[in-house]
Design an enzyme around this catalytic site. Structure first.
Site, PDB file in Angstrom:
ATOM      1  N   CYS A 146       0.797  -1.233   0.000  1.00  0.00           N
ATOM      2  CA  CYS A 146       0.000   0.000   0.000  1.00  0.00           C
ATOM      3  C   CYS A 146       0.832   1.287   0.000  1.00  0.00           C
ATOM      4  CB  CYS A 146      -0.938  -0.020   1.197  1.00  0.00           C
ATOM      5  SG  CYS A 146      -1.754  -1.615   1.371  1.00  0.00           S
ATOM      6  N   HIS A 295      -4.131   6.264   1.071  1.00  0.00           N
ATOM      7  CA  HIS A 295      -4.387   4.896   0.625  1.00  0.00           C
ATOM      8  C   HIS A 295      -5.833   4.555   0.966  1.00  0.00           C
ATOM      9  CE1 HIS A 295      -4.540   0.676   0.211  1.00  0.00           C
ATOM     10  NE2 HIS A 295      -4.530   0.442   1.498  1.00  0.00           N
ATOM     11  N   ASN A 325     -10.258  -1.725  -1.944  1.00  0.00           N
ATOM     12  CA  ASN A 325      -8.851  -1.509  -1.613  1.00  0.00           C
ATOM     13  C   ASN A 325      -8.010  -2.160  -2.711  1.00  0.00           C
ATOM     14  OD1 ASN A 325      -6.229  -1.792  -0.591  1.00  0.00           O
ATOM     15  ND2 ASN A 325      -6.919  -2.086   1.511  1.00  0.00           N
TER      16      ASN A 325
END
Lengths: 379, 102
Positions: A146, A295, A325
């Protein structure tokens, strides 16, 4: 023996809300001059998953509860045969066309991913050939999650600073949907696929940019895939489905797992302070930044982070609802899909990525205006 | 018991003036109960310091996120994952919150 009970911290009203900046912590801070992102494009699979209807393994009520809390309504899943590199390839082709770039001027190719095509060779090497780039191109992969888009930018900026490269192409792609097991409710509803391409150039108009890169390997087991590498090689045993916790979640040792609560703790402990110290290092303030790009982990965590930093919602673009995500792709995917109208104008941006490692990075960029291509959908 | 709680007797050593430590403790305990009830959406019962909150029917990973956020918001306290794993009762949780906010 009676010990004292603190008098302070009792009422929320009298509490000091100031965030503590860890000035005693050594952090990698870097300044780059006159390098920036000239253009950005993104590609996602056309295959769209309705998160409420994703699985029948869990009852509809608990699915609704999870999906509402994480705020992810839809995700994109790459069909069989489509890899992260294919999404990046599609994004790169669109961007090169839109910017009318001579491919022979791209001297540096970096592919950021944890879902490469093969163990070897590096996926960036395959993409050099597919994209028709010269044999004089430097190409390599970066394996981070990430935080990786910011790490990738930092590496590209650093190499561009040497003057040895005319243009860099930073590709960042993930097929995170394949990492997690659909019967593990801790991760089943979160992750999606996507790929982006960014062109990095040198020009005085970009001014200075500031980066902070960080790592805590002691937290390796917060987000991890235990087997399938060389420490625990793939075997019949590692491919067996098994119940892994008291909630009855099921996965194999070759699927990823995540302890979401501990990750949330980690984010609260590290990220607000890191953002404050990066702003301080950049000699700027929260108010002076036009947009904060975090993120896209889940909307509960992101919402709380923005609230803790007292950021107005309009300064924190988000695409979590539509794509879930997507690990390192989530920040540039948010830029490409939610800021197509604003990024062509000058903006001061703060990017912050955090996750698997644990690894986290923040940067403050002067963006005098970038080309943003239309989203590409890959069949 | 590992947690540091002032007993009522200890706190009432000076009967001629209000005991701030004990009052403070009661307020904090009440705040903690309220935030746990709100985070876990418990409406039908009162909580006690001896409760093993991880055994609550309402306790799950999503509930845990809400408790973490509420502790941070109300007490400015973040409990590390390893430390949180060792906490079982609300009394232990309160003691940890007091320790970290001291």
């Amino acid at each position: 023996m009676q010990k004292s009970i603190p008098l302070a911290n009792c009422s929320p009203k009298c509490r000091n809300f100031q965030l503590k900046v860890k000035t005693d912590t050594i952090m990698a801070f870097i300044t780059y001059h006159n390098t920036g992102i000239a253009g950005l494009s993104a590609a996602v699979p056309a295959n769209t998953i309705d998160n409420y209807a994703y699985t029948e393994h869990f009852d509809a009520d608990s699915v609704r509860e999870i999906v509402d809390k994480v705020g992810i309504k839809e995700r994109r899943f790459a069909p069989e045969g489509i890899c992260a590199s294919d999404l990046c390839f599609a994004a790169a082709e669109r961007l090169i066309t839109d910017m009318d770039i001579d491919r022979q001027t791209i001297d540096l190719l970096i592919f950021v991913s944890q879902t490469p095509d093969y163990r070897m060779p590096a996926t960036s090497v395959l993409l050099q050939d597919r994209l028709g780039l010269a044999k004089t191109t430097a190409a390599f992969d970066i394996n981070l999650g990430c935080s990786a888009f910011i790490y990738g930018l930092s590496v590209a900026f650093a190499m561009m600073q040497t003057g040895g490269f005319r243009r860099a192409l930073l590709l960042d792609g993930e097929t995170r949907s394949r990492i997690y097991h659909p019967k593990d409710r801790k991760t089943a509803f979160l992750f999606g696929d996507g790929g982006v391409a960014a062109i990095i150039e040198n020009d005085p108009k970009y001014g200075e940019s500031y980066f902070s890169l960080n790592t805590d390997g002691s937290k390796e087991s917060l987000i991890k895939m235990d087997a399938g590498g060389y420490r625990n090689p793939s075997s019949v045993e590692t491919l067996k489905e098994k119940v892994v916790d008291e909630y009855g979640n099921i996965r194999t040792d070759e699927h990823g797992y995540m302890n979401g609560a501990d990750v949330f703790n980690f984010v609260l402990l590290e990220i607000p302070g890191n953002i404050k110290s990066t702003l301080q290092y950049a000699g700027t303030t929260q108010e002076a930044v036009d947009y904060f790009l975090f993120h896209q982990a889940n909307s509960y965590m992101n919402g709380y982070l923005a609230k803790k930093l007292k950021l107005p919602a309009e300064k924190v673009p988000s695409c979590i609802e539509y794509f879930g995500n997507t690990s390192s792709v989530s920040i540039p995917l948010t830029m490409a899909t939610q800021m197509q109208d604003t990024l062509p104008q000058p903006q001061k941006l703060l990017l912050s990525g955090f996750g698997v490692g644990m690894s986290w990075a923040s940067c403050v960029l002067n963006s005098p205006g970038m080309v943003v291509s239309n989203l590409v959908e890959v069949e | 018991m590992v947690y540091r709680l002032a007993t009522r007797q200890q706190c009432l050593l000076s009967p001629d003036r209000p005991n701030h430590k004990y009052l403070n403790f009661l307020i904090m305990q009440e705040q903690l109960f309220e935030l746990v009830k709100e985070a876990l959406e418990i409406e039908d019962r009162e909580l006690s310091l001896d409760d093993n909150f991880k055994d609550y029917e309402e306790w799950d990973s999503l509930g845990q996120l809400s408790v973490i956020a509420a502790l941070d918001e109300n007490f400015n306290v973040v409990i590390e994952g390893a430390a949180f794993a060792k906490i079982n009762t609300l009394g232990e949780l309160l003691a940890k919150v007091q320790e970290l906010s001291a």
